[in-house]
Design a protein around this motif. Structure first.
Motif, PDB file in Angstrom:
ATOM      1  N   PHE A 176       0.730  -1.172   0.195  1.00  0.00           N
ATOM      2  CA  PHE A 176      -0.019   0.124  -0.012  1.00  0.00           C
ATOM      3  C   PHE A 176       0.778   1.263   0.018  1.00  0.00           C
ATOM      4  O   PHE A 176       0.566   2.181  -0.846  1.00  0.00           O
ATOM      5  CB  PHE A 176      -0.965   0.130   1.376  1.00  0.00           C
ATOM      6  N   ASP A 177       1.925   1.225   0.731  1.00  0.00           N
ATOM      7  CA  ASP A 177       2.691   2.160   0.889  1.00  0.00           C
ATOM      8  C   ASP A 177       3.346   2.850  -0.334  1.00  0.00           C
ATOM      9  O   ASP A 177       3.840   4.002  -0.513  1.00  0.00           O
ATOM     10  CB  ASP A 177       3.731   2.123   2.056  1.00  0.00           C
ATOM     11  N   ASN A 178       3.604   1.874  -1.389  1.00  0.00           N
ATOM     12  CA  ASN A 178       4.343   2.171  -2.636  1.00  0.00           C
ATOM     13  C   ASN A 178       3.373   2.680  -3.659  1.00  0.00           C
ATOM     14  O   ASN A 178       3.894   2.799  -5.064  1.00  0.00           O
ATOM     15  CB  ASN A 178       4.943   0.800  -2.975  1.00  0.00           C
ATOM     16  N   ILE A 179       2.102   2.772  -3.444  1.00  0.00           N
ATOM     17  CA  ILE A 179       1.234   3.105  -4.531  1.00  0.00           C
ATOM     18  C   ILE A 179       1.558   4.742  -5.229  1.00  0.00           C
ATOM     19  O   ILE A 179       1.628   4.623  -6.339  1.00  0.00           O
ATOM     20  CB  ILE A 179      -0.260   3.339  -3.947  1.00  0.00           C
ATOM     21  N   PRO A 180       1.821   5.639  -4.436  1.00  0.00           N
ATOM     22  CA  PRO A 180       2.383   6.950  -4.963  1.00  0.00           C
ATOM     23  C   PRO A 180       3.591   6.883  -5.712  1.00  0.00           C
ATOM     24  O   PRO A 180       3.514   7.125  -7.032  1.00  0.00           O
ATOM     25  CB  PRO A 180       2.641   7.889  -3.749  1.00  0.00           C
ATOM     26  N   GLN A 181       4.518   5.865  -5.393  1.00  0.00           N
ATOM     27  CA  GLN A 181       5.629   5.896  -6.083  1.00  0.00           C
ATOM     28  C   GLN A 181       5.606   5.182  -7.549  1.00  0.00           C
ATOM     29  O   GLN A 181       5.987   5.290  -8.572  1.00  0.00           O
ATOM     30  CB  GLN A 181       6.811   4.859  -5.495  1.00  0.00           C
ATOM     31  N   ALA A 182       4.525   3.865  -7.463  1.00  0.00           N
ATOM     32  CA  ALA A 182       4.120   3.425  -8.711  1.00  0.00           C
ATOM     33  C   ALA A 182       3.498   4.151  -9.572  1.00  0.00           C
ATOM     34  O   ALA A 182       3.879   4.238 -11.002  1.00  0.00           O
ATOM     35  CB  ALA A 182       3.099   2.299  -8.372  1.00  0.00           C
ATOM     36  N   PHE A 183       2.609   5.167  -9.278  1.00  0.00           N
ATOM     37  CA  PHE A 183       2.002   6.172 -10.114  1.00  0.00           C
ATOM     38  C   PHE A 183       3.138   7.257 -10.730  1.00  0.00           C
ATOM     39  O   PHE A 183       3.106   7.345 -11.821  1.00  0.00           O
ATOM     40  CB  PHE A 183       1.188   7.262  -9.401  1.00  0.00           C
ATOM     41  N   LEU A 184       4.190   7.598  -9.890  1.00  0.00           N
ATOM     42  CA  LEU A 184       5.134   8.676 -10.214  1.00  0.00           C
ATOM     43  C   LEU A 184       6.195   7.639 -11.544  1.00  0.00           C
ATOM     44  O   LEU A 184       6.364   8.498 -12.155  1.00  0.00           O
ATOM     45  CB  LEU A 184       5.994   9.000  -9.084  1.00  0.00           C
ATOM     46  N   ASP A 185       6.144   6.501 -10.972  1.00  0.00           N
ATOM     47  CA  ASP A 185       7.059   5.556 -12.044  1.00  0.00           C
ATOM     48  C   ASP A 185       6.553   5.537 -13.695  1.00  0.00           C
ATOM     49  O   ASP A 185       7.158   5.246 -14.419  1.00  0.00           O
ATOM     50  CB  ASP A 185       7.500   4.287 -11.515  1.00  0.00           C
ATOM     51  N   LEU A 186       5.136   5.911 -13.629  1.00  0.00           N
ATOM     52  CA  LEU A 186       4.443   5.790 -15.043  1.00  0.00           C
ATOM     53  C   LEU A 186       5.294   6.897 -15.905  1.00  0.00           C
ATOM     54  O   LEU A 186       5.355   6.591 -17.084  1.00  0.00           O
ATOM     55  CB  LEU A 186       3.215   6.172 -14.843  1.00  0.00           C
ATOM     56  N   PHE A 187       5.560   7.975 -15.195  1.00  0.00           N
ATOM     57  CA  PHE A 187       6.090   9.042 -15.965  1.00  0.00           C
ATOM     58  C   PHE A 187       7.655   8.685 -16.451  1.00  0.00           C
ATOM     59  O   PHE A 187       8.113   9.486 -17.349  1.00  0.00           O
ATOM     60  CB  PHE A 187       5.724  10.519 -15.446  1.00  0.00           C
ATOM     61  N   ALA A 188       8.294   7.738 -15.736  1.00  0.00           N
ATOM     62  CA  ALA A 188       9.638   7.650 -16.023  1.00  0.00           C
ATOM     63  C   ALA A 188       9.665   6.270 -16.990  1.00  0.00           C
ATOM     64  O   ALA A 188      10.724   5.807 -17.215  1.00  0.00           O
ATOM     65  CB  ALA A 188      10.518   7.380 -14.651  1.00  0.00           C
ATOM     66  N   GLY A 189       8.268   5.733 -17.282  1.00  0.00           N
ATOM     67  CA  GLY A 189       8.279   4.764 -18.353  1.00  0.00           C
ATOM     68  C   GLY A 189       8.510   3.335 -17.685  1.00  0.00           C
ATOM     69  O   GLY A 189       9.086   2.383 -18.156  1.00  0.00           O
ATOM     70  N   ALA A 190       8.443   3.358 -16.325  1.00  0.00           N
ATOM     71  CA  ALA A 190       9.009   1.928 -15.462  1.00  0.00           C
ATOM     72  C   ALA A 190       7.946   0.891 -15.915  1.00  0.00           C
ATOM     73  O   ALA A 190       8.557  -0.247 -15.395  1.00  0.00           O
ATOM     74  CB  ALA A 190       9.039   2.460 -14.143  1.00  0.00           C
ATOM     75  N   ASN A 191       6.869   1.141 -16.089  1.00  0.00           N
ATOM     76  CA  ASN A 191       5.963   0.053 -16.532  1.00  0.00           C
ATOM     77  C   ASN A 191       6.226  -0.924 -17.690  1.00  0.00           C
ATOM     78  O   ASN A 191       6.522  -0.212 -18.753  1.00  0.00           O
ATOM     79  CB  ASN A 191       4.491   0.638 -16.370  1.00  0.00           C
ATOM     80  N   ARG A 192       5.906  -2.306 -17.730  1.00  0.00           N
ATOM     81  CA  ARG A 192       5.515  -2.885 -18.961  1.00  0.00           C
ATOM     82  C   ARG A 192       4.042  -3.157 -18.841  1.00  0.00           C
ATOM     83  O   ARG A 192       3.900  -4.122 -17.924  1.00  0.00           O
ATOM     84  CB  ARG A 192       6.639  -4.004 -18.693  1.00  0.00           C
ATOM     85  N   GLY A 193       3.299  -3.079 -19.844  1.00  0.00           N
ATOM     86  CA  GLY A 193       1.927  -3.172 -19.558  1.00  0.00           C
ATOM     87  C   GLY A 193       1.303  -2.468 -18.491  1.00  0.00           C
ATOM     88  O   GLY A 193       1.774  -1.328 -18.028  1.00  0.00           O
ATOM     89  N   LYS A 194       0.115  -2.786 -17.883  1.00  0.00           N
ATOM     90  CA  LYS A 194      -0.726  -2.311 -16.819  1.00  0.00           C
ATOM     91  C   LYS A 194       0.271  -2.128 -15.631  1.00  0.00           C
ATOM     92  O   LYS A 194       0.717  -3.255 -15.213  1.00  0.00           O
ATOM     93  CB  LYS A 194      -1.926  -2.987 -16.679  1.00  0.00           C
ATOM     94  N   MET A 195       0.527  -1.009 -15.068  1.00  0.00           N
ATOM     95  CA  MET A 195       0.922  -0.569 -13.717  1.00  0.00           C
ATOM     96  C   MET A 195      -0.130  -0.826 -12.643  1.00  0.00           C
ATOM     97  O   MET A 195      -1.189  -0.125 -12.568  1.00  0.00           O
ATOM     98  CB  MET A 195       1.664   0.596 -13.767  1.00  0.00           C
ATOM     99  N   VAL A 196      -0.169  -1.631 -11.664  1.00  0.00           N
ATOM    100  CA  VAL A 196      -0.931  -2.052 -10.634  1.00  0.00           C
ATOM    101  C   VAL A 196      -0.340  -2.039  -9.307  1.00  0.00           C
ATOM    102  O   VAL A 196       0.999  -2.436  -9.394  1.00  0.00           O
ATOM    103  CB  VAL A 196      -1.959  -3.085 -10.568  1.00  0.00           C
ATOM    104  N   ALA A 197      -0.872  -1.635  -8.236  1.00  0.00           N
ATOM    105  CA  ALA A 197      -0.104  -2.062  -6.751  1.00  0.00           C
ATOM    106  C   ALA A 197      -0.975  -2.851  -6.082  1.00  0.00           C
ATOM    107  O   ALA A 197      -2.327  -2.939  -6.304  1.00  0.00           O
ATOM    108  CB  ALA A 197       0.199  -0.814  -6.027  1.00  0.00           C
ATOM    109  N   LYS A 198      -0.341  -3.923  -5.675  1.00  0.00           N
ATOM    110  CA  LYS A 198      -0.915  -5.142  -4.713  1.00  0.00           C
ATOM    111  C   LYS A 198      -0.932  -4.609  -3.353  1.00  0.00           C
ATOM    112  O   LYS A 198       0.154  -4.598  -2.820  1.00  0.00           O
ATOM    113  CB  LYS A 198      -0.525  -6.411  -5.019  1.00  0.00           C
TER     114      LYS A 198
END
Lengths: 331, 331
Positions: free
Chosen positions: B308-330
């Motif tokens: 849960f604590d990593n949700i904001p960082q997961a969002f921020l990482d979208l703009f650095a192109g960190a995701n492959r396919g859909k980015m979700v937090a578990k």
């Protein structure tokens, strides 16, 4: 002898009289299957600027040293063709010549009793079809919606606005002089007009004249006029890219605010077209336009320049905004 | 105690971790007609950047000091609502909270047996619907046509390209690393990929990979990638403006070459949309996507961030192109 107007050279930037040449040739004679045509009206249109350049486009460029070609209404003065007889009138894409021969291919007979002959180059010709098909097929205006038209006093724009009123829209036109703007409301029945040359802030002028925002924008000019209109597009609005006369004489692609985010935020559609995308709609469109004309719902607006020798200047005057409605030369 | 993530302040330009705040509150309890929900998966999506700003858009902005809200899959842990029982799973727009209550309004029950739960935030959720509806309704791709997809390794782009292949298109993807580009062909079945960060000339790269030109362009990024693709659009081409992630963090509207003349010359259509423009198509779209998934024709591609604590960082990482396919937090 027979006069013809050829492309002397390709213009860079704004075209000038020296881009055209007058040549004389022997008056042609016809063979079996041909007709002899005497030019009556010549259409001059902004799109022809594109054909003077050598760039790839939807229509091949004019060739240097060859006659300019465009919309013409001509009278058949001799015929060895079973479908035409002397005295008929035709319209079609023909050369800028006083007299020419044709096999009749691509020509349509037109009736001088049904409408003034020049109308077949305007309201009942390419510009009327452009206005009708672009507005109805791409713009799909609904009664009560707001329609903005740029180049509103021109051949296409003046018809677009009138059709918009027939269809029940709130119609606002943008034009380049107070006299044109006055004409929009007094002659063409627009609800309001904007003089883009004196409006200090186009976006504010649109906001004032379009209190419910803009649903359909029929654009003949692009440039800063369009940038201002774009700011007031309503959700699911339609932008019909018909022309961009502000840029036809520019030698490189100008910069403008990016449109992608604007399109996404309001689910907007921008769509370019040429009239020939809609050839299957032409018969019904001509019938509708002719009916509205006969009912007095559409005003026939033309600027007529007299004389074959003045055809190039009539064309050049388009870019100075000299025309009210359709610009034609009477030969 | 129950954790929640709120909007601490509105970012200017690129968002950062300090724009979010973690707060704790008493664990909520339910009244009659309510259900208690435990968050399982949280969706982070580029469009949420828009809701962090105060600008007018198609969806109201987040409020400062209030919980962030987005796509969530949650488990029902207690129910005083006749339509839900403990153990059910639901998806919908919910707050970034570990535990929350709901009246069930706007929530859909989802079946963990039919597909992995995270798929209801991606392929069978908003991003899959965005890909399917945007491509088929606006792009209308035909077998044999060429489809270019930008942001091709992302949540929407990876699905668009796969659907393009199912429909018989030549599919080229644009992404931001060699590893992503490799994935486009090896995992998603694209015909070719372009790394826009190393391609010296985007237009030339498109020309090489799209020998027949581009008929449909599904755009998630805008910017220079799009400017390059536009130069190779075929007549009557369709540009689907789905996203513009290259510009979401910019503080003014950037300039770009004007598009109007390009649209006119080739009778092109550019159309922006949001997925909710097509709500009437959702049931058929979900059915088709689920069928393709079960047939193995669509690969489920996700980047899962744990905690849960990593949700904001997961969002921020979208703009650095960190995701492959859909980015979700578990959670």
């Amino acid at each position: 002898m027979n006069k013809t107007i050829t492309l002397a050279k390709r213009p860079i930037g704004e075209p000038s009289a020296s881009d055209f040449a007058f040549e004389t040739e022997a008056t042609p004679t016809i063979k079996d299957g041909e007709i002899l045509l005497e030019t009556v009206y010549v259409s001059v249109d902004p799109y022809m600027r594109g054909r003077m350049s050598n760039a790839k486009s939807y229509i091949p460029p004019f060739e240097v040293g060859k006659p300019i070609e465009g919309g013409v209404v001509a009278k058949v003065t001799a015929s060895k063709h079973p479908d035409f007889q002397s005295g008929d009138h035709v319209s079609g894409m023909l050369a800028w010549k006083q007299i020419q021969t044709s096999t009749g291919r691509g020509l349509n007979k037109v009736d001088p009793e049904a409408a003034p002959l020049s109308a077949y180059l305007g309201l009942l010709g390419m510009t009327g079809l452009t206005a009708y098909c672009g507005l109805t097929e791409i713009g799909t205006p609904q009664a009560g919606e707001t329609l903005v038209v740029s180049g509103a006093a021109g051949a296409v724009g003046s018809v677009v606005g009138q059709i918009g009123k027939i269809l029940g829209c709130h119609v606002v036109g943008v034009a380049g002089s107070d006299e044109k703007v006055e004409m929009l409301t007094s002659k063409f029945g627009f609800d309001a007009g904007i003089n883009y040359k004196t409006a200090e802030d186009m976006a504010a002028a649109i906001d004032k004249t379009c209190p419910d925002g803009v649903d359909v924008y029929f654009d003949n000019v692009a440039g800063k006029v369009s940038d201002g209109v774009y700011l007031h597009m309503n959700r699911l609005g339609r932008i019909i890219n018909c022309g961009a006369i502000a840029h036809y004489n520019e030698t490189s692609i100008p910069m403008a605010p990016r449109v992608e985010m604007m399109l996404i935020k309001n689910s907007l559609r921008m769509q370019g077209f040429i009239v020939n995308d809609f050839t299957d709609k032409f018969p019904a469109a001509i019938q509708q336009l002719a009916q509205w004309l006969s009912e007095g719902k559409l005003a026939l607006a033309e600027t007529v320049v007299e004389g074959f020798d003045n055809i190039p200047q009539a064309f050049l005057d388009l870019f100075a905004g000299a025309n009210r409605g359709k610009m034609v030369a009477k030969v």
